[in-house]
Enzyme design. Sequence first.
Site, mmCIF file in Angstrom:
data_model
loop_
_atom_site.group_PDB
_atom_site.id
_atom_site.type_symbol
_atom_site.label_atom_id
_atom_site.label_comp_id
_atom_site.label_asym_id
_atom_site.label_seq_id
_atom_site.Cartn_x
_atom_site.Cartn_y
_atom_site.Cartn_z
ATOM 1 N N ARG A 154 76.990 62.129 -37.257
ATOM 2 C CA ARG A 154 76.191 61.117 -37.937
ATOM 3 C C ARG A 154 74.949 61.774 -38.528
ATOM 4 O O ARG A 154 74.479 62.801 -38.028
ATOM 5 C CB ARG A 154 75.769 60.014 -36.962
ATOM 6 N N LYS A 178 74.813 58.516 -29.731
ATOM 7 C CA LYS A 178 74.314 57.188 -29.395
ATOM 8 C C LYS A 178 74.251 57.017 -27.885
ATOM 9 O O LYS A 178 75.096 57.512 -27.151
ATOM 10 C CB LYS A 178 75.232 56.116 -29.993
ATOM 11 N N HIS A 249 77.590 59.091 -44.295
ATOM 12 C CA HIS A 249 78.622 58.423 -43.510
ATOM 13 C C HIS A 249 79.979 58.555 -44.194
ATOM 14 O O HIS A 249 81.022 58.583 -43.530
ATOM 15 C CB HIS A 249 78.267 56.957 -43.277
ATOM 16 N N ARG A 252 81.361 61.739 -43.096
ATOM 17 C CA ARG A 252 81.881 61.574 -41.721
ATOM 18 C C ARG A 252 83.259 60.918 -41.762
ATOM 19 O O ARG A 252 84.194 61.359 -41.077
ATOM 20 C CB ARG A 252 80.883 60.727 -40.922
ATOM 21 N N HIS A 275 82.781 58.478 -30.599
ATOM 22 C CA HIS A 275 83.006 57.040 -30.451
ATOM 23 C C HIS A 275 83.171 56.690 -28.974
ATOM 24 O O HIS A 275 83.955 57.331 -28.262
ATOM 25 C CB HIS A 275 84.266 56.608 -31.199
ATOM 26 N N TYR A 284 90.723 54.758 -38.909
ATOM 27 C CA TYR A 284 91.143 55.877 -39.749
ATOM 28 C C TYR A 284 92.650 56.003 -39.834
ATOM 29 O O TYR A 284 93.161 56.679 -40.724
ATOM 30 C CB TYR A 284 90.529 57.184 -39.234
#
Length: 305
Positions: A154, A178, A249, A252, A275, A284
């Site tokens: 990210r 995150k 993004h 990414r 994730h 995806y």
Amino acid sequence: MEDSEPAGLMDAVTEFGRHLRGERDVSPHTLRAYQGDLRDLCGYAARVGVTTPDGLDVGLLRAWLAHQHASGRSRATLARRTAAVRAFTAHLYRRGILPRDPGPLLGTPKRHRDLPVVLAQDEAARLLDRMDATGPVGLRDRAVLEVLYGTGVRVGELCGLDIDDVDMGRGTVRVMGKGGRERTVPVGGPAAEAVRDWLRAGRPELATGRSGPALFLGARGGRLHPTSARRIVHARIAEVGEVPDLGPHGLRHSAATHLLEGGADLRSVQEILGHASLQSTQIYTHVSPERLRQVHRQAHPRGTE
């Protein structure tokens, strides 16, 4: 505050924000979104005469979400607001402020997820191979785009990298994602070469006393800001031309798509992208139907043409 009961609903929201920041270590973006959602709930509750947290019940929460839907909120927004209020009421229940938690009784709107815009593999190669990488800024910009595409990190993760996070010997980069989750991501040869060139001939030209250990620097020597990184990506794509305009993004998304097209399994891509849930990675699988047809032809006993 944790030991005393909040007097009003807004007090409870403020206390919950402190809880999220101090104990749950949520991202600043999630914290802002949740607090905005809950302030909206407080406003609606006040209009129907509820001003204390013990007045929250499933009827009021459903009415608030119905009002959101009638106001034209997207499914994504409704899903996030449902998640925010569930986390809030669960917190109030744990603290003994609510006798029962109404959150689990709320339905979750299914989010409509648009397919991400991605570069074709030849477009990604054209972008990175044609970039002007002269001078310290050019070297930095090439390294920024190579790392974004080569690792799938990210933009905030990229800007948070320190020099010591890159292990050239192992070909990896240590990323803080995150929720404070750390992961190690492989770095391909072109990205590693671009970083080496930047560290050797670019970064020393921009570094100042305020640079610290930051890997990527802005024009004034401070740590590169995500806004500046987004601007760099758009500007470099515009210079090259013949490539769809997208931001960090999008690079990414492109990295994830090309990994799957190359045969990577979904779990590995999930780990690389950081994730928390495989569900976030599964989008995806819809991007490359040709890859799915190829797998079917190779793996299914009656898949041959």
